[in-house]
Design a protein around this motif. Structure first.
Motif, PDB file in Angstrom:
ATOM      1  N   LYS A 109      45.367  26.600  40.299  1.00  0.00           N
ATOM      2  CA  LYS A 109      45.224  28.113  40.401  1.00  0.00           C
ATOM      3  C   LYS A 109      44.513  28.486  39.099  1.00  0.00           C
ATOM      4  N   ILE A 110      43.530  29.078  39.448  1.00  0.00           N
ATOM      5  CA  ILE A 110      42.773  29.789  38.602  1.00  0.00           C
ATOM      6  C   ILE A 110      42.832  31.275  38.334  1.00  0.00           C
ATOM      7  N   ILE A 111      43.107  32.075  37.280  1.00  0.00           N
ATOM      8  CA  ILE A 111      43.250  33.384  37.344  1.00  0.00           C
ATOM      9  C   ILE A 111      41.854  33.853  36.565  1.00  0.00           C
ATOM     10  N   LEU A 112      40.990  34.371  37.290  1.00  0.00           N
ATOM     11  CA  LEU A 112      39.601  34.962  36.631  1.00  0.00           C
ATOM     12  C   LEU A 112      39.770  35.851  35.826  1.00  0.00           C
ATOM     13  N   CYS A 113      40.926  36.864  36.050  1.00  0.00           N
ATOM     14  CA  CYS A 113      41.082  37.938  35.115  1.00  0.00           C
ATOM     15  C   CYS A 113      42.566  38.378  35.108  1.00  0.00           C
ATOM     16  N   PRO A 114      43.276  38.192  33.877  1.00  0.00           N
ATOM     17  CA  PRO A 114      44.730  38.617  33.898  1.00  0.00           C
ATOM     18  C   PRO A 114      44.868  39.991  34.235  1.00  0.00           C
ATOM     19  N   SER A 115      45.743  40.443  35.048  1.00  0.00           N
ATOM     20  CA  SER A 115      46.121  41.797  35.419  1.00  0.00           C
ATOM     21  C   SER A 115      46.175  42.885  34.447  1.00  0.00           C
ATOM     22  N   SER A 116      46.616  42.597  33.169  1.00  0.00           N
ATOM     23  CA  SER A 116      46.967  43.279  32.272  1.00  0.00           C
ATOM     24  C   SER A 116      45.698  43.739  31.501  1.00  0.00           C
ATOM     25  N   ASN A 117      44.705  43.175  31.710  1.00  0.00           N
ATOM     26  CA  ASN A 117      43.240  43.381  31.160  1.00  0.00           C
ATOM     27  C   ASN A 117      42.253  44.303  32.078  1.00  0.00           C
ATOM     28  N   GLY A 118      42.798  44.575  33.261  1.00  0.00           N
ATOM     29  CA  GLY A 118      41.735  45.737  34.096  1.00  0.00           C
ATOM     30  C   GLY A 118      40.615  45.511  34.187  1.00  0.00           C
ATOM     31  N   CYS A 119      40.373  44.423  34.844  1.00  0.00           N
ATOM     32  CA  CYS A 119      38.794  44.041  35.348  1.00  0.00           C
ATOM     33  C   CYS A 119      38.441  44.943  36.418  1.00  0.00           C
ATOM     34  N   SER A 120      37.479  45.805  36.612  1.00  0.00           N
ATOM     35  CA  SER A 120      37.105  46.509  37.732  1.00  0.00           C
ATOM     36  C   SER A 120      36.591  45.866  38.624  1.00  0.00           C
ATOM     37  N   ASP A 121      35.769  44.761  38.693  1.00  0.00           N
ATOM     38  CA  ASP A 121      35.332  43.852  39.787  1.00  0.00           C
ATOM     39  C   ASP A 121      35.290  42.562  39.370  1.00  0.00           C
ATOM     40  N   VAL A 122      36.301  41.871  39.190  1.00  0.00           N
ATOM     41  CA  VAL A 122      36.142  40.436  38.656  1.00  0.00           C
ATOM     42  C   VAL A 122      35.242  39.723  39.028  1.00  0.00           C
ATOM     43  N   PHE A 123      34.836  39.437  40.202  1.00  0.00           N
ATOM     44  CA  PHE A 123      33.800  38.772  41.020  1.00  0.00           C
ATOM     45  C   PHE A 123      32.372  39.035  40.287  1.00  0.00           C
ATOM     46  N   LYS A 124      32.067  40.237  40.127  1.00  0.00           N
ATOM     47  CA  LYS A 124      30.824  40.769  39.490  1.00  0.00           C
ATOM     48  C   LYS A 124      30.731  40.692  38.043  1.00  0.00           C
ATOM     49  N   GLU A 125      32.029  40.544  37.381  1.00  0.00           N
ATOM     50  CA  GLU A 125      32.042  39.931  35.796  1.00  0.00           C
ATOM     51  C   GLU A 125      32.032  38.702  35.647  1.00  0.00           C
ATOM     52  N   THR A 126      32.065  37.925  36.888  1.00  0.00           N
ATOM     53  CA  THR A 126      32.014  36.355  36.660  1.00  0.00           C
ATOM     54  C   THR A 126      30.793  35.760  36.943  1.00  0.00           C
ATOM     55  N   SER A 127      30.228  34.777  36.157  1.00  0.00           N
ATOM     56  CA  SER A 127      29.074  34.211  36.454  1.00  0.00           C
ATOM     57  C   SER A 127      29.464  32.951  36.993  1.00  0.00           C
ATOM     58  N   ILE A 128      28.763  32.642  38.052  1.00  0.00           N
ATOM     59  CA  ILE A 128      28.973  31.241  38.723  1.00  0.00           C
ATOM     60  C   ILE A 128      27.758  30.477  38.538  1.00  0.00           C
ATOM     61  N   THR A 129      27.940  29.113  37.988  1.00  0.00           N
ATOM     62  CA  THR A 129      26.875  28.272  37.661  1.00  0.00           C
ATOM     63  C   THR A 129      27.116  26.704  38.340  1.00  0.00           C
ATOM     64  N   ASP A 130      26.163  26.357  38.783  1.00  0.00           N
ATOM     65  CA  ASP A 130      26.051  25.115  39.346  1.00  0.00           C
ATOM     66  C   ASP A 130      25.984  24.031  38.315  1.00  0.00           C
TER      67      ASP A 130
END
Length: 169
Positions: A109-130
């Motif tokens: 399991k990978i947690i992109l954003c811990p809930s206590s840090n309040g990410c607005s849109d975790v997928f937009k804030e995460t970059s995906i690289t090949d």
């Protein structure tokens, strides 16, 4: 030689059980998500036809080459590897959790954003690289993780992670 043949047949029987888990996507989804969150998780799972075909192919090759140990071992390792890679499963939760496993069995399991840090849109804030060998690198201000996706799931999962919508989940 009989010992190797029996061991391979037992492994192939176990492979058949794992291949069967891919037969019913609904049961696989419930098993992978552990029940209640399956409706809010987008699951990218193995294709039953591919896993079953490779399983049957390995059984046939084991029977055909049972007296030729080197050829049997080489073919078994090659097709077992293909079968195993085809069983990759990845689940994406709208909350920013990514689950990975094999044949609808969850292992990581990978947690992109811990809930206590309040990410607005975790997928937009995460970059995906090949990365090489069907691997994706997920990076944001909290994590820097790489996950093996596999050749069958790679295009669909990458496209989804770059543009996820809640309605897709």
């Amino acid at each position: 030689m009989k010992k190797l043949f029996v061991i391979l047949l037992l492994i192939e029987l176990l492979m058949g059980v794992f291949s069967y888990l891919t037969y019913d996507n609904e049961i696989g989804s419930i098993l992978f998500s552990e029940g209640s969150i399956s409706s809010t998780m987008k699951i990218f799972g193995p294709d039953f036809k591919i896993t079953l075909f490779l399983n049957f192919l390995i059984i046939i090759l084991t029977i055909l080459f049972r007296k030729r140990k080197k050829i049997l071992t080489t073919l078994f390792v090659f097709f077992f590897s293909l079968w195993f890679i085809s069983g990759r499963t990845v689940g994406v939760q709208w909350t920013g959790e990514i689950y990975t496993g094999w044949f609808y069995l969850k292992f990581d399991k990978i947690i992109l954003c811990p809930s206590s840090n309040g990410c607005s849109d975790v997928f937009k804030e995460t970059s995906i690289t090949d990365k090489p060998l069907y691997t994706l690198s997920l990076t944001n201000r909290f994590i820097n993780e790489e996950i093996f996706v596999g050749p069958l799931l790679y295009p669909k999962l990458k496209k989804y992670l770059e543009n996820p919508t809640v309605s897709d989940l």
